[in-house]
Enzyme design. Structure first.
Site, mmCIF file in Angstrom:
data_model
loop_
_atom_site.group_PDB
_atom_site.id
_atom_site.type_symbol
_atom_site.label_atom_id
_atom_site.label_comp_id
_atom_site.label_asym_id
_atom_site.label_seq_id
_atom_site.Cartn_x
_atom_site.Cartn_y
_atom_site.Cartn_z
ATOM 1 N N TYR A 134 0.900 -1.186 -0.125
ATOM 2 C CA TYR A 134 0.124 0.039 -0.106
ATOM 3 C C TYR A 134 1.103 1.388 -0.051
ATOM 4 O O TYR A 134 1.660 1.458 0.868
ATOM 5 C CB TYR A 134 -1.053 -0.127 1.358
ATOM 6 C CG TYR A 134 -1.916 0.866 1.470
ATOM 7 C CD1 TYR A 134 -2.078 2.071 0.379
ATOM 8 C CD2 TYR A 134 -2.570 1.138 2.328
ATOM 9 C CE1 TYR A 134 -2.990 3.132 0.493
ATOM 10 C CE2 TYR A 134 -3.549 2.149 2.664
ATOM 11 C CZ TYR A 134 -3.940 3.277 1.866
ATOM 12 O OH TYR A 134 -4.833 4.133 1.908
ATOM 13 N N LYS A 162 -1.567 -1.325 -3.867
ATOM 14 C CA LYS A 162 -2.598 -0.276 -4.221
ATOM 15 C C LYS A 162 -1.700 0.995 -4.226
ATOM 16 O O LYS A 162 -0.998 1.460 -3.086
ATOM 17 C CB LYS A 162 -3.521 -0.281 -2.978
ATOM 18 C CG LYS A 162 -4.564 1.004 -2.803
ATOM 19 C CD LYS A 162 -5.202 1.126 -1.519
ATOM 20 C CE LYS A 162 -6.022 2.406 -1.534
ATOM 21 N NZ LYS A 162 -6.838 2.647 -0.134
#
Length: 297
Positions: A134, A162
């Site tokens: 992330y 992400k």
């Protein structure tokens, strides 16, 4: 499991006593599933992971997993500054039945590239569910380099990233260095959902899909059907909502908009304060605009 489609970066409902509201949590889970999202991403930035205790996180995650009941994958944020703590929490979430884990980069301190890779390899080597990286440099002060992604993408338990940098070039670099691996790249910036799909991303982890669920899902579905112009219209339409998101500290505007739609997810935790009547009025006007102009909202 391949992370793909529109995965909702779900908020964490709170009641009037500032405790997690498990009844409303179930309501929100079913609402999003009924609107055909492709996954739920809990305990992220918009899920206020940074102001929740581990006990609260575990109870919330258990409720979401049980209510979802295998209907779609549940991604759970377990990231933090301590590698040992991330491993410990990740093991507990895996035991609860998490389909995958999201691990944000450490924040406050800025580890070297070697330290960051060691952090992720140590976590991925533990007996836990698959993990997603992330990247959100605006909030953490550190960006995951393409070189780091190149080395991490080959690990069998690291399945994707992400990227919330807001930079399409970042997504392009991640895709380029991981193309030979079984590794998914997803946009964490809602403004780039369609652009990311065009260059090879598998989907988006989108906070706006808490509210503009049908619109975000339509972007992805139109893209799959080759209806790029219609997908672009849907993509452009979320900009008005993204504008009002800047009127308050994350996730205050998002939670107020969800509540205005009839699912009372409460206010954020301190230090984020409730919104002024003026801002609430603008949120109401904006949501009414979407209801009037997009009949499926």
């Amino acid at each position: 499991m391949k992370p793909e489609g529109i995965i909702t970066a779900m908020v964490t409902p709170l009641d009037r006593t500032n405790s997690i509201d498990l009844v409303v949590t179930k309501q929100l889970v079913n609402h999003l599933i009924d609107k055909n999202v492709n996954g739920l991403f809990i305990l992220g930035t918009n899920g206020e992971f940074h102001v929740l205790s581990d006990l609260e996180k575990l109870r919330f995650a258990e409720t979401v997993i049980n209510e979802t009941n295998g209907r779609l994958p549940v991604f759970i944020g377990t990231g933090g500054n301590s590698t040992d703590h991330v491993v410990s929490l990740s093991k507990e979430m895996t035991a609860l039945g998490a389909d995958a884990l999201s691990v944000i980069t450490p924040y406050f301190v800025q580890p070297t590239e070697t330290e960051l890779m060691n952090h992720y390899f140590t976590i991925a080597d533990a007996n836990i569910a698959p993990i997603m990286l992330y990247n959100i440099p605006k909030n953490t002060g550190i960006s995951i380099s393409s070189n780091t992604v190149r080395k991490l993408a080959g690990h069998q338990n690291i399945i994707g990233i992400k990227d919330s940098s807001g930079k399409i070039d970042n997504l392009k670099e991640y895709l380029a260095v991981s193309k030979e691996q079984n590794f998914s790249v997803l946009s964490g910036s809602d403004s780039l959902i369609l652009d990311a799909l065009k260059i090879g991303a598998t989907g988006a982890i989108a906070a706006t899909s808490n509210v503009l669920t049908e619109i975000d899902v339509a972007i992805y579905q139109y893209w799959l059907e080759g209806k790029v112009e219609k997908a672009q219209i849907m993509q452009n339409s979320i900009e008005e909502f993204r504008r009002i998101l800047t009127l308050g500290t994350i996730p205050s505007v998002l939670k107020a908009a969800i509540s205005y739609q009839g699912i009372n997810v409460g206010d954020p935790r301190l230090p984020v304060l409730p919104l002024s009547d003026e801002v609430l009025s603008e949120i109401a006007q904006t949501m009414d605009y979407y209801k009037e102009n997009f009949s499926f909202i």
